[in-house]
Design a protein around this motif. Structure first.
Motif, short mmCIF file in Angstrom:
data_model
loop_
_atom_site.label_atom_id
_atom_site.label_comp_id
_atom_site.label_asym_id
_atom_site.label_seq_id
_atom_site.Cartn_x
_atom_site.Cartn_y
_atom_site.Cartn_z
N ASN A 96 0.83 -1.22 0.00
CA ASN A 96 0.00 0.00 0.00
C ASN A 96 0.86 1.26 0.00
O ASN A 96 0.55 2.23 -0.70
N VAL A 97 1.91 1.24 0.81
CA VAL A 97 2.81 2.41 0.86
C VAL A 97 3.53 2.55 -0.47
O VAL A 97 3.66 3.64 -1.02
N HIS A 98 3.99 1.43 -1.01
CA HIS A 98 4.67 1.44 -2.31
C HIS A 98 3.74 2.04 -3.38
O HIS A 98 4.17 2.89 -4.18
N SER A 99 2.51 1.61 -3.39
CA SER A 99 1.54 2.09 -4.37
C SER A 99 1.31 3.59 -4.23
O SER A 99 1.21 4.31 -5.24
N ALA A 100 1.22 4.06 -3.00
CA ALA A 100 1.00 5.50 -2.77
C ALA A 100 2.18 6.32 -3.29
O ALA A 100 2.00 7.34 -3.96
N PHE A 101 3.41 5.88 -2.99
CA PHE A 101 4.58 6.60 -3.47
C PHE A 101 4.70 6.52 -4.99
O PHE A 101 5.04 7.50 -5.65
N LYS A 102 4.40 5.35 -5.57
CA LYS A 102 4.49 5.20 -7.02
C LYS A 102 3.47 6.10 -7.72
O LYS A 102 3.78 6.73 -8.73
N SER A 103 2.28 6.18 -7.17
CA SER A 103 1.27 7.06 -7.73
C SER A 103 1.73 8.52 -7.67
O SER A 103 1.59 9.28 -8.63
N GLY A 104 2.31 8.91 -6.53
CA GLY A 104 2.85 10.26 -6.39
C GLY A 104 3.98 10.51 -7.36
O GLY A 104 4.09 11.60 -7.94
N LEU A 105 4.82 9.50 -7.56
CA LEU A 105 5.93 9.63 -8.51
C LEU A 105 5.41 9.82 -9.93
O LEU A 105 5.88 10.70 -10.65
N ASP A 106 4.43 9.03 -10.32
CA ASP A 106 3.86 9.16 -11.66
C ASP A 106 3.28 10.56 -11.87
O ASP A 106 3.48 11.17 -12.93
N THR A 107 2.59 11.07 -10.88
CA THR A 107 2.02 12.42 -10.97
C THR A 107 3.12 13.47 -11.07
O THR A 107 3.05 14.39 -11.90
N ALA A 108 4.14 13.34 -10.23
CA ALA A 108 5.24 14.31 -10.24
C ALA A 108 6.02 14.26 -11.55
O ALA A 108 6.43 15.31 -12.07
N LEU A 109 6.22 13.06 -12.11
CA LEU A 109 6.92 12.95 -13.39
C LEU A 109 6.13 13.61 -14.51
O LEU A 109 6.70 14.28 -15.39
N ALA A 110 4.82 13.45 -14.50
CA ALA A 110 3.98 14.09 -15.51
C ALA A 110 4.06 15.61 -15.38
O ALA A 110 4.15 16.34 -16.38
N MET A 111 4.06 16.10 -14.15
CA MET A 111 4.16 17.54 -13.91
C MET A 111 5.52 18.06 -14.38
O MET A 111 5.62 19.10 -15.04
N GLN A 112 6.57 17.32 -14.05
CA GLN A 112 7.92 17.71 -14.47
C GLN A 112 8.00 17.80 -15.98
O GLN A 112 8.57 18.73 -16.54
#
Length: 82
Positions: A32-48
């Protein structure tokens, strides 16, 4: 503060967020924690990517082509030896 400085600051901060999210994902103790961080990473990469694209379109983020000989040298240096 001008638009270029603001965009540069946003890009730097977003890259830092990507780094934090990546490490959080790598070090996460549960799925669950991994999924939350991965989702945040995907969002941040798209923003970048959106910030980078906008800066590039305005000529604010310059890249320079690398000579093919340099690429070949690095590739051969790091290729597995037979």
């Amino acid at each position: 503060m001008d638009d270029r400085t603001i965009m540069d600051t946003l890009l730097t901060n977003t890259k830092n967020v990507c780094d934090l999210m990546m490490h959080g994902s790598i070090e996460s103790p549960t799925p669950n924690v991994h999924s939350a961080f991965k989702s945040g990473l995907d969002t941040a990469l798209a923003m970048q990517n959106r910030i980078y694209s906008e800066m590039t379109s305005r000529g604010w983020y310059q890249t320079e082509a690398v000579d093919q000989n340099k690429i070949d040298t690095v590739r051969s240096k790091h290729s597995p030896r037979a």
